[in-house]
Design a protein around this motif. Sequence first.
Motif, PDB file in Angstrom:
ATOM      1  N   LEU A  38       0.825  -1.212   0.000  1.00 14.29           N
ATOM      2  CA  LEU A  38       0.000   0.000   0.000  1.00 14.29           C
ATOM      3  C   LEU A  38       0.854   1.253   0.000  1.00 14.29           C
ATOM      4  O   LEU A  38       0.513   2.241  -0.665  1.00 14.29           O
ATOM      5  CB  LEU A  38      -0.952  -0.014   1.198  1.00 14.29           C
ATOM      6  N   LEU A  39       1.959   1.237   0.718  1.00 13.04           N
ATOM      7  CA  LEU A  39       2.870   2.377   0.714  1.00 13.04           C
ATOM      8  C   LEU A  39       3.464   2.598  -0.675  1.00 13.04           C
ATOM      9  O   LEU A  39       3.547   3.734  -1.152  1.00 13.04           O
ATOM     10  CB  LEU A  39       3.975   2.157   1.743  1.00 13.04           C
ATOM     11  N   LEU A  74       2.049   1.706  -3.482  1.00 16.06           N
ATOM     12  CA  LEU A  74       0.952   2.168  -4.324  1.00 16.06           C
ATOM     13  C   LEU A  74       0.689   3.656  -4.134  1.00 16.06           C
ATOM     14  O   LEU A  74       0.517   4.397  -5.110  1.00 16.06           O
ATOM     15  CB  LEU A  74      -0.298   1.356  -3.990  1.00 16.06           C
ATOM     16  N   VAL A  75       0.680   4.106  -2.895  1.00 19.48           N
ATOM     17  CA  VAL A  75       0.472   5.533  -2.617  1.00 19.48           C
ATOM     18  C   VAL A  75       1.617   6.364  -3.203  1.00 19.48           C
ATOM     19  O   VAL A  75       1.393   7.428  -3.784  1.00 19.48           O
ATOM     20  CB  VAL A  75       0.330   5.767  -1.097  1.00 19.48           C
ATOM     21  N   ALA A  76       2.847   5.875  -3.084  1.00 19.70           N
ATOM     22  CA  ALA A  76       3.992   6.594  -3.635  1.00 19.70           C
ATOM     23  C   ALA A  76       3.896   6.690  -5.150  1.00 19.70           C
ATOM     24  O   ALA A  76       4.173   7.752  -5.736  1.00 19.70           O
ATOM     25  CB  ALA A  76       5.296   5.908  -3.228  1.00 19.70           C
ATOM     26  N   PHE A 112       1.124   6.636  -6.999  1.00 18.60           N
ATOM     27  CA  PHE A 112       0.066   7.588  -7.325  1.00 18.60           C
ATOM     28  C   PHE A 112       0.525   9.030  -7.092  1.00 18.60           C
ATOM     29  O   PHE A 112       0.207   9.920  -7.878  1.00 18.60           O
ATOM     30  CB  PHE A 112      -1.205   7.304  -6.520  1.00 18.60           C
ATOM     31  N   ALA A 113       1.262   9.262  -6.037  1.00 22.53           N
ATOM     32  CA  ALA A 113       1.742  10.615  -5.753  1.00 22.53           C
ATOM     33  C   ALA A 113       2.715  11.088  -6.834  1.00 22.53           C
ATOM     34  O   ALA A 113       2.640  12.231  -7.298  1.00 22.53           O
ATOM     35  CB  ALA A 113       2.413  10.657  -4.384  1.00 22.53           C
ATOM     36  N   TYR A 118       0.720  11.747 -10.055  1.00 24.06           N
ATOM     37  CA  TYR A 118      -0.047  12.988  -9.949  1.00 24.06           C
ATOM     38  C   TYR A 118       0.876  14.197 -10.111  1.00 24.06           C
ATOM     39  O   TYR A 118       0.533  15.157 -10.789  1.00 24.06           O
ATOM     40  CB  TYR A 118      -0.771  13.054  -8.602  1.00 24.06           C
TER      41      TYR A 118
END
Length: 69
Positions: free
Chosen positions: A25-26, A28-30, A32-33, A36
């Motif tokens: 999850l970490l 995945l968030v990285a 996406f960030a 973006y």
Amino acid sequence: MDHSVTPSPGRRSTPVPYARLGGFLLLLVALFAVSYGVGHLAGPVAPDMRGVSHQDDDPGSHDMGGMGH
């Protein structure tokens, strides 16, 4: 003569599944960030792309399309 070390049966040699899930999850968030941020720096994809205009934005678009007032 085998000198390999075998872990004791009470201890797990791999991390718990929640640690792997948290790492995924970490990551995945990285991702996406970063995507973006790159998209924000690149700007719009078309020359005149500003967003969706609504009928309420135009002052003259409040008539009812031929209906009597």
